[in-house]
Design an enzyme around this catalytic site. Sequence first.
Site, PDB file in Angstrom:
ATOM      1  N   ASN A   1     -19.440  10.313  50.381  1.00  0.00           N
ATOM      2  CA  ASN A   1     -20.363   9.904  51.436  1.00  0.00           C
ATOM      3  C   ASN A   1     -21.638   9.299  50.854  1.00  0.00           C
ATOM      4  O   ASN A   1     -22.030   9.604  49.724  1.00  0.00           O
ATOM      5  CB  ASN A   1     -20.707  11.102  52.323  1.00  0.00           C
ATOM      6  CG  ASN A   1     -19.487  11.702  52.973  1.00  0.00           C
ATOM      7  OD1 ASN A   1     -18.465  11.038  53.123  1.00  0.00           O
ATOM      8  ND2 ASN A   1     -19.568  12.964  53.362  1.00  0.00           N
TER       9      ASN A   1
ATOM     10  N   CYS B   1     -37.644 -10.812  41.907  1.00  0.00           N
ATOM     11  CA  CYS B   1     -37.121 -12.111  41.448  1.00  0.00           C
ATOM     12  C   CYS B   1     -36.657 -13.028  42.570  1.00  0.00           C
ATOM     13  O   CYS B   1     -36.247 -14.161  42.305  1.00  0.00           O
ATOM     14  CB  CYS B   1     -35.963 -11.893  40.475  1.00  0.00           C
ATOM     15  SG  CYS B   1     -34.438 -11.318  41.280  1.00  0.00           S
TER      16      CYS B   1
ATOM     17  N   HIS C   1     -19.838   6.997  45.759  1.00  0.00           N
ATOM     18  CA  HIS C   1     -19.979   5.657  46.339  1.00  0.00           C
ATOM     19  C   HIS C   1     -21.434   5.246  46.518  1.00  0.00           C
ATOM     20  O   HIS C   1     -21.720   4.295  47.243  1.00  0.00           O
ATOM     21  CB  HIS C   1     -19.249   5.594  47.680  1.00  0.00           C
ATOM     22  CG  HIS C   1     -17.760   5.761  47.554  1.00  0.00           C
ATOM     23  ND1 HIS C   1     -16.966   6.220  48.573  1.00  0.00           N
ATOM     24  CD2 HIS C   1     -16.930   5.534  46.507  1.00  0.00           C
ATOM     25  CE1 HIS C   1     -15.706   6.268  48.177  1.00  0.00           C
ATOM     26  NE2 HIS C   1     -15.664   5.871  46.923  1.00  0.00           N
TER      27      HIS C   1
END
Length: 297
Positions: A118, A197, A135
């Site tokens: 999760n 950036c 994940h």
Amino acid sequence: MRMRPTLSWTPTEDLPPGSTDLEPVADALSTGGVLVLSGAGISTESGIPDYRGVGGSLNRHIPMTYQDFTADAQARRRYWARSHLGWRTFGRARPNSGHRAVATFARHGLLSGVITQNVDGLHQAAGSEGVVELHGSLDRVVCLSCGAFSHRRELARRLEEANAGFAPVAAGINPDGDADLTDEQVGDFRVVPCTVCGGVLKPDVVFFGEAVPPRRVEHCRTLVREAASLLVLGSSLTVMSGLRFVRQAAQAGKPVLIVNLDPTRGDRHAATRVALPLGTALTAVAGQLGIPGSAPA
């Protein structure tokens, strides 16, 4: 033509029916060294739907893939509009009795570790420490160009400023924090770039079609090697990212126990699958072990 990731699984063999007997789970925990592997099913009682159960989000929603996100600016616009709206709800979710029971087991020295599939941070909010986020986490944002990390709260503030008045009503919320919106609701939502950036920002989560970082996988493999048993909580084990650890444990002769209402892709490797709601089951197990399993941390 891009390959689509595996989103569903259909049993090709007769699997044993689910049990309601919690004794094997209690016995494993009582001896300690249990490694927990949790999936979306443990967070459903916190108001976050799972992917594949009854009413799961895959019945109405195809998750964003890494390939689409990186290749298509319009796909990123749709994703960030939906994710920005979903974050408002997702970020308010609170741990349920299942998360609290896992944290309690850890505090009593019964667990060797926790791996979660999760991205909601609810294990940590319940008091679990050292959780491996297989994940990733929606709390973090990463630039795909320079690799700079930032906090999701800061991105939410910037998106609010860039999209004043954006407040559509979503049809639903998904396990990845993505809200269900139509293209008309997305409209001309403005995506903001990296402040370092100017590059493309992505939540620091593993999308479907994206590989889990190898070092993270190896760390999890080490945890499996060092564990006495593996306890799977609320995962269908459809995708290989979690199933590989079940296979590893089974091949090493370590007991695999699964608590999940529906059959899973790992059932044939398991000593038992308990077909009960996670909060009910884990609270009952804590009671059998004589420890309070659902008190808030």
